[in-house]
Design an enzyme around this catalytic site. Structure first.
Site, PDB file in Angstrom:
ATOM      1  N   THR A 130      -8.726   0.919  -0.329  1.00 58.70           N
ATOM      2  CA  THR A 130      -9.506   0.827  -1.562  1.00 58.70           C
ATOM      3  C   THR A 130     -10.274   2.113  -1.851  1.00 58.70           C
ATOM      4  O   THR A 130     -10.616   2.869  -0.926  1.00 58.70           O
ATOM      5  CB  THR A 130     -10.515  -0.346  -1.430  1.00 58.70           C
ATOM      6  OG1 THR A 130     -11.457  -0.276  -2.492  1.00 58.70           O
ATOM      7  CG2 THR A 130     -11.299  -0.261  -0.121  1.00 58.70           C
ATOM      8  N   ASP A 131     -10.606   2.325  -3.120  1.00 56.80           N
ATOM      9  CA  ASP A 131     -11.443   3.480  -3.481  1.00 56.80           C
ATOM     10  C   ASP A 131     -12.892   3.287  -3.029  1.00 56.80           C
ATOM     11  O   ASP A 131     -13.682   4.226  -3.019  1.00 56.80           O
ATOM     12  CB  ASP A 131     -11.389   3.747  -4.996  1.00 56.80           C
ATOM     13  CG  ASP A 131     -11.908   2.598  -5.849  1.00 56.80           C
ATOM     14  OD1 ASP A 131     -12.207   1.516  -5.303  1.00 56.80           O
ATOM     15  OD2 ASP A 131     -12.015   2.787  -7.086  1.00 56.80           O
ATOM     16  N   GLU A 132     -13.238   2.039  -2.629  1.00 55.40           N
ATOM     17  CA  GLU A 132     -14.642   1.773  -2.280  1.00 55.40           C
ATOM     18  C   GLU A 132     -15.064   2.506  -1.012  1.00 55.40           C
ATOM     19  O   GLU A 132     -16.257   2.654  -0.748  1.00 55.40           O
ATOM     20  CB  GLU A 132     -14.878   0.262  -2.168  1.00 55.40           C
ATOM     21  CG  GLU A 132     -14.499  -0.436  -3.464  1.00 55.40           C
ATOM     22  CD  GLU A 132     -14.940  -1.889  -3.586  1.00 55.40           C
ATOM     23  OE1 GLU A 132     -15.926  -2.267  -2.953  1.00 55.40           O
ATOM     24  OE2 GLU A 132     -14.280  -2.619  -4.342  1.00 55.40           O
ATOM     25  N   TYR A 155     -17.828  -4.639   3.363  1.00 56.28           N
ATOM     26  CA  TYR A 155     -16.387  -4.608   3.028  1.00 56.28           C
ATOM     27  C   TYR A 155     -15.855  -3.179   3.075  1.00 56.28           C
ATOM     28  O   TYR A 155     -14.875  -2.889   3.771  1.00 56.28           O
ATOM     29  CB  TYR A 155     -16.153  -5.214   1.632  1.00 56.28           C
ATOM     30  CG  TYR A 155     -14.785  -4.885   1.052  1.00 56.28           C
ATOM     31  CD1 TYR A 155     -13.614  -5.341   1.662  1.00 56.28           C
ATOM     32  CD2 TYR A 155     -14.661  -4.106  -0.110  1.00 56.28           C
ATOM     33  CE1 TYR A 155     -12.357  -5.032   1.139  1.00 56.28           C
ATOM     34  CE2 TYR A 155     -13.407  -3.798  -0.635  1.00 56.28           C
ATOM     35  CZ  TYR A 155     -12.258  -4.256  -0.008  1.00 56.28           C
ATOM     36  OH  TYR A 155     -11.021  -3.938  -0.527  1.00 56.28           O
ATOM     37  N   LYS A 159     -13.103  -1.350   5.609  1.00 55.53           N
ATOM     38  CA  LYS A 159     -11.870  -0.713   5.141  1.00 55.53           C
ATOM     39  C   LYS A 159     -11.853   0.767   5.559  1.00 55.53           C
ATOM     40  O   LYS A 159     -10.828   1.297   5.969  1.00 55.53           O
ATOM     41  CB  LYS A 159     -11.712  -0.833   3.619  1.00 55.53           C
ATOM     42  CG  LYS A 159     -11.455  -2.229   3.109  1.00 55.53           C
ATOM     43  CD  LYS A 159     -10.137  -2.838   3.558  1.00 55.53           C
ATOM     44  CE  LYS A 159      -8.920  -2.178   2.956  1.00 55.53           C
ATOM     45  NZ  LYS A 159      -7.667  -2.925   3.287  1.00 55.53           N
TER      46      LYS A 159
HETATM   47  P1  NAD Z   1      -6.802 -11.122  -1.361  1.00 49.91           P
HETATM   48  O1  NAD Z   1      -8.118 -11.521  -0.775  1.00 49.91           O
HETATM   49  O2  NAD Z   1      -6.358 -11.723  -2.644  1.00 49.91           O
HETATM   50  O3  NAD Z   1      -5.648 -11.437  -0.301  1.00 49.91           O
HETATM   51  C1  NAD Z   1      -5.776 -11.166   1.062  1.00 49.91           C
HETATM   52  C2  NAD Z   1      -4.651 -11.901   1.791  1.00 49.91           C
HETATM   53  O4  NAD Z   1      -4.792 -11.616   3.196  1.00 49.91           O
HETATM   54  C3  NAD Z   1      -4.721 -13.431   1.647  1.00 49.91           C
HETATM   55  O5  NAD Z   1      -3.426 -13.949   1.376  1.00 49.91           O
HETATM   56  C4  NAD Z   1      -5.223 -13.905   2.996  1.00 49.91           C
HETATM   57  O6  NAD Z   1      -4.738 -15.200   3.360  1.00 49.91           O
HETATM   58  C5  NAD Z   1      -4.670 -12.822   3.934  1.00 49.91           C
HETATM   59  N1  NAD Z   1      -5.453 -12.705   5.161  1.00 49.91           N
HETATM   60  C6  NAD Z   1      -6.809 -12.608   5.256  1.00 49.91           C
HETATM   61  N2  NAD Z   1      -7.166 -12.543   6.572  1.00 49.91           N
HETATM   62  C7  NAD Z   1      -6.008 -12.585   7.279  1.00 49.91           C
HETATM   63  C8  NAD Z   1      -5.711 -12.533   8.680  1.00 49.91           C
HETATM   64  N3  NAD Z   1      -6.700 -12.444   9.598  1.00 49.91           N
HETATM   65  N4  NAD Z   1      -4.419 -12.584   9.062  1.00 49.91           N
HETATM   66  C9  NAD Z   1      -3.421 -12.669   8.142  1.00 49.91           C
HETATM   67  N5  NAD Z   1      -3.642 -12.740   6.816  1.00 49.91           N
HETATM   68  C10 NAD Z   1      -4.924 -12.689   6.395  1.00 49.91           C
HETATM   69  O7  NAD Z   1      -6.831  -9.545  -1.417  1.00 49.91           O
HETATM   70  P2  NAD Z   1      -6.216  -8.541  -2.508  1.00 49.91           P
HETATM   71  O8  NAD Z   1      -7.175  -8.372  -3.590  1.00 49.91           O
HETATM   72  O9  NAD Z   1      -4.822  -8.944  -2.794  1.00 49.91           O
HETATM   73  O10 NAD Z   1      -6.212  -7.191  -1.662  1.00 49.91           O
HETATM   74  C11 NAD Z   1      -5.113  -6.852  -0.822  1.00 49.91           C
HETATM   75  C12 NAD Z   1      -5.383  -5.523  -0.158  1.00 49.91           C
HETATM   76  O11 NAD Z   1      -5.561  -4.516  -1.149  1.00 49.91           O
HETATM   77  C13 NAD Z   1      -6.630  -5.500   0.714  1.00 49.91           C
HETATM   78  O12 NAD Z   1      -6.363  -4.744   1.851  1.00 49.91           O
HETATM   79  C14 NAD Z   1      -7.676  -4.820  -0.175  1.00 49.91           C
HETATM   80  O13 NAD Z   1      -8.630  -4.149   0.611  1.00 49.91           O
HETATM   81  C15 NAD Z   1      -6.803  -3.865  -0.949  1.00 49.91           C
HETATM   82  N6  NAD Z   1      -7.313  -3.511  -2.297  1.00 49.91           N
HETATM   83  C16 NAD Z   1      -7.682  -4.482  -3.175  1.00 49.91           C
HETATM   84  C17 NAD Z   1      -8.117  -4.133  -4.458  1.00 49.91           C
HETATM   85  C18 NAD Z   1      -8.491  -5.160  -5.484  1.00 49.91           C
HETATM   86  O14 NAD Z   1      -8.958  -4.799  -6.569  1.00 49.91           O
HETATM   87  N7  NAD Z   1      -8.281  -6.446  -5.256  1.00 49.91           N
HETATM   88  C19 NAD Z   1      -8.197  -2.781  -4.803  1.00 49.91           C
HETATM   89  C20 NAD Z   1      -7.816  -1.803  -3.873  1.00 49.91           C
HETATM   90  C21 NAD Z   1      -7.364  -2.188  -2.627  1.00 49.91           C
HETATM   91  P1  TYD Z   2     -15.632  -7.419  -8.183  1.00 45.13           P
HETATM   92  O1  TYD Z   2     -14.549  -8.031  -9.017  1.00 45.13           O
HETATM   93  O2  TYD Z   2     -16.287  -8.267  -7.144  1.00 45.13           O
HETATM   94  O3  TYD Z   2     -15.023  -6.092  -7.546  1.00 45.13           O
HETATM   95  P2  TYD Z   2     -15.770  -4.900  -6.715  1.00 45.13           P
HETATM   96  O4  TYD Z   2     -17.095  -5.346  -6.285  1.00 45.13           O
HETATM   97  O5  TYD Z   2     -14.843  -4.746  -5.559  1.00 45.13           O
HETATM   98  O6  TYD Z   2     -15.789  -3.735  -7.635  1.00 45.13           O
HETATM   99  O7  TYD Z   2     -16.776  -6.893  -9.153  1.00 45.13           O
HETATM  100  C1  TYD Z   2     -16.496  -5.950 -10.183  1.00 45.13           C
HETATM  101  C2  TYD Z   2     -17.814  -5.560 -10.814  1.00 45.13           C
HETATM  102  O8  TYD Z   2     -18.362  -6.692 -11.487  1.00 45.13           O
HETATM  103  C3  TYD Z   2     -18.873  -5.129  -9.818  1.00 45.13           C
HETATM  104  O9  TYD Z   2     -19.669  -4.098 -10.401  1.00 45.13           O
HETATM  105  C4  TYD Z   2     -19.714  -6.374  -9.605  1.00 45.13           C
HETATM  106  C5  TYD Z   2     -19.648  -7.043 -10.964  1.00 45.13           C
HETATM  107  N1  TYD Z   2     -19.732  -8.537 -10.954  1.00 45.13           N
HETATM  108  C6  TYD Z   2     -20.618  -9.192 -11.812  1.00 45.13           C
HETATM  109  O10 TYD Z   2     -21.368  -8.563 -12.592  1.00 45.13           O
HETATM  110  N2  TYD Z   2     -20.654 -10.564 -11.800  1.00 45.13           N
HETATM  111  C7  TYD Z   2     -19.868 -11.296 -10.962  1.00 45.13           C
HETATM  112  O11 TYD Z   2     -19.968 -12.549 -10.963  1.00 45.13           O
HETATM  113  C8  TYD Z   2     -18.952 -10.609 -10.102  1.00 45.13           C
HETATM  114  C9  TYD Z   2     -18.055 -11.365  -9.158  1.00 45.13           C
HETATM  115  C10 TYD Z   2     -18.913  -9.214 -10.132  1.00 45.13           C
END
Ligand code: NAD
Ligand code: TYD
Length: 347
Positions: A130-132, A155, A159
């Site tokens: 992630t970019d975070e 988080y 990561k």
């Molecule tokens: P998500 O929470 O929707 O899915 C995570 C999946 O991992 C789930 O299916 C869960 O069951 C599985 N999981 C969790 N713990 C586990 C374990 N101990 N063993 C096996 N499986 C397990 O997450 P997402 O949003 O799809 O993100 C996927 C990846 O991409 C993550 O690594 C996240 O850090 C990265 N990412 C997410 C975003 C975003 O905006 N959602 C952005 C950049 C990077």
């Molecule tokens: P989120 O979807 O949780 O992603 P991330 O924290 O990984 O960026 O949140 C996106 C943005 O929205 C973040 O600035 C937090 C804000 N946010 C709210 O204002 N209200 C909410 O209920 C949630 C879940 C997030």
């Protein structure tokens, strides 16, 4: 080729699994997922019977189980997405994030290293991040691949730590890896604890739309299928030991995004303009809330030819339509444990 995708039952993982199963009939795709609250096999119903797909239920922190799996299938490639992924949950239970995101990644790295014993030709470990990890930007500037790590939430710290271990395995053991760091994703199958699906769900139900702090936080949004396409490119064409930043060239202040979404939802639901906006409710801010994320995605653009295929307005419309057509999916994932989480988080 046997390819292991971890976290394939989650949001991004399910799009990656589908893309690989459909596009690469010569690969056998194994999806390893523990099916936590965020994992849902409903996300993969359309491909579950394909001959080149196998689902394996298991926990990436279970060393014995993971080692056996690697020994049985000798994975040529790993695309690692399994993670605890929600910042708010990491504030409540940081250790769960260390376990899955750090220890789980270590278990996978060891298993991969131990089956190949240094014979890494045509092998690849792809860590999806992630970019975070870069922390927060001020009003200007972009995250590049050279930006220093500076994570602020449990988080992002977990990561960042996993990214460092992947890199260290490359330096120390010659493990062939690539890493990508992506901005905020949105799209079909996203669990409604994250901002966009949470807002859609609450608008459908006429519930308050919680905006943290003053709403002036900025995120760079990318449609999930464009992330999956970028992952495909990095996996096949990326250079070993390199990092690729992936982003939408698409910054939005939260409050502007909420307002746009409200307008689109009013139109879709046939409600009078301005109806959903009245649901906006400013709530207590997230501790350690990062002000702004924005990605410079010029490296992946120049070197691998990737760019987003849809505009934010198009992607958002596809997403809203999908949630409106899949209210049963939404109802199923927002019952039980979700309601308890919601009560605790927003009461
Ligand atoms: P998500 O929470 O929707 O899915 C995570 C999946 O991992 C789930 O299916 C869960 O069951 C599985 N999981 C969790 N713990 C586990 C374990 N101990 N063993 C096996 N499986 C397990 O997450 P997402 O949003 O799809 O993100 C996927 C990846 O991409 C993550 O690594 C996240 O850090 C990265 N990412 C997410 C975003 C975003 O905006 N959602 C952005 C950049 C990077
Ligand atoms: P989120 O979807 O949780 O992603 P991330 O924290 O990984 O960026 O949140 C996106 C943005 O929205 C973040 O600035 C937090 C804000 N946010 C709210 O204002 N209200 C909410 O209920 C949630 C879940 C997030």
């Amino acid at each position: 080729m046997n390819i292991l995708i971890t976290g394939g039952a989650g949001f991004i993982g399910s799009h990656v699994v589908r893309l690989f199963v459909d596009n690469y009939p010569n690969y056998h795709i194994f999806n390893l997922d523990a099916l936590t609250y965020a994992g849902n096999l409903e996300n993969l119903k359309d491909i579950e019977d394909k001959p080149n797909y196998t689902f394996v239920k298991g926990d990436i922190t279970d060393e014995f189980f993971v080692n056996n799996l690697f020994n049985s299938h000798k994975f040529d490639g790993v695309i690692h997405l399994a993670a605890e992924s929600h910042v708010d949950r990491s504030i409540v239970d940081p250790l769960a994030f260390v376990k899955t995101n750090v220890i789980g990644t270590m278990v996978l790295l060891n298993a991969f290293k131990n089956i190949w014993h240094g014979n890494y030709e045509n092998k690849r470990f792809y860590h999806v991040s992630t970019d975070e990890v870069y922390g927060t930007l001020g009003e200007t500037g972009l995250f590049t691949e050279n930006t220093s790590y500076d994570p602020n939430s449990p988080y992002s710290a977990s990561k960042a730590s996993s990214d460092h271990f992947v890199r260290a395995y490359g330096e120390t053991y010659g493990l062939p890896y690539v890493i990508s760091n992506c901005s905020n994703n949105y799209g079909q199958f996203q669990f409604p604890e994250k901002l966009i699906p949470l807002l859609i769900n609450n608008i459908i139900q006429n519930k308050a739309l919680p905006v943290y702090g003053d709403g002036n936080y900025t995120r760079d949004w990318l449609y999930v299928k464009d992330h999956a396409l970028a992952i495909d490119l990095v996996f096949h064409k990326g250079k070993n030991t390199e990092t690729y930043n992936i982003g939408g060239f698409n910054e939005w202040k939260n409050i502007d995004l909420v307002t746009l979404l409200c307008a689109q939802m009013d139109e879709k639901l046939g409600r009078k303009a301005g109806t959903s906006e009245k649901l906006i409710t400013y709530v207590k801010d997230r501790p350690g809330h990062d002000l702004r994320y924005a990605i410079d995605a010029s490296k992946i653009n120049k070197e691998l030819g990737w760019k987003p295929s849809v505009t934010f307005e198009q992607g958002l419309e596809i997403t809203i339509d999908w949630y409106l057509e899949n209210e049963i999916w939404l109802k199923n994932v927002t019952s039980g444990a979700y309601l308890e989480y919601y009560e605790k988080q927003y009461s």
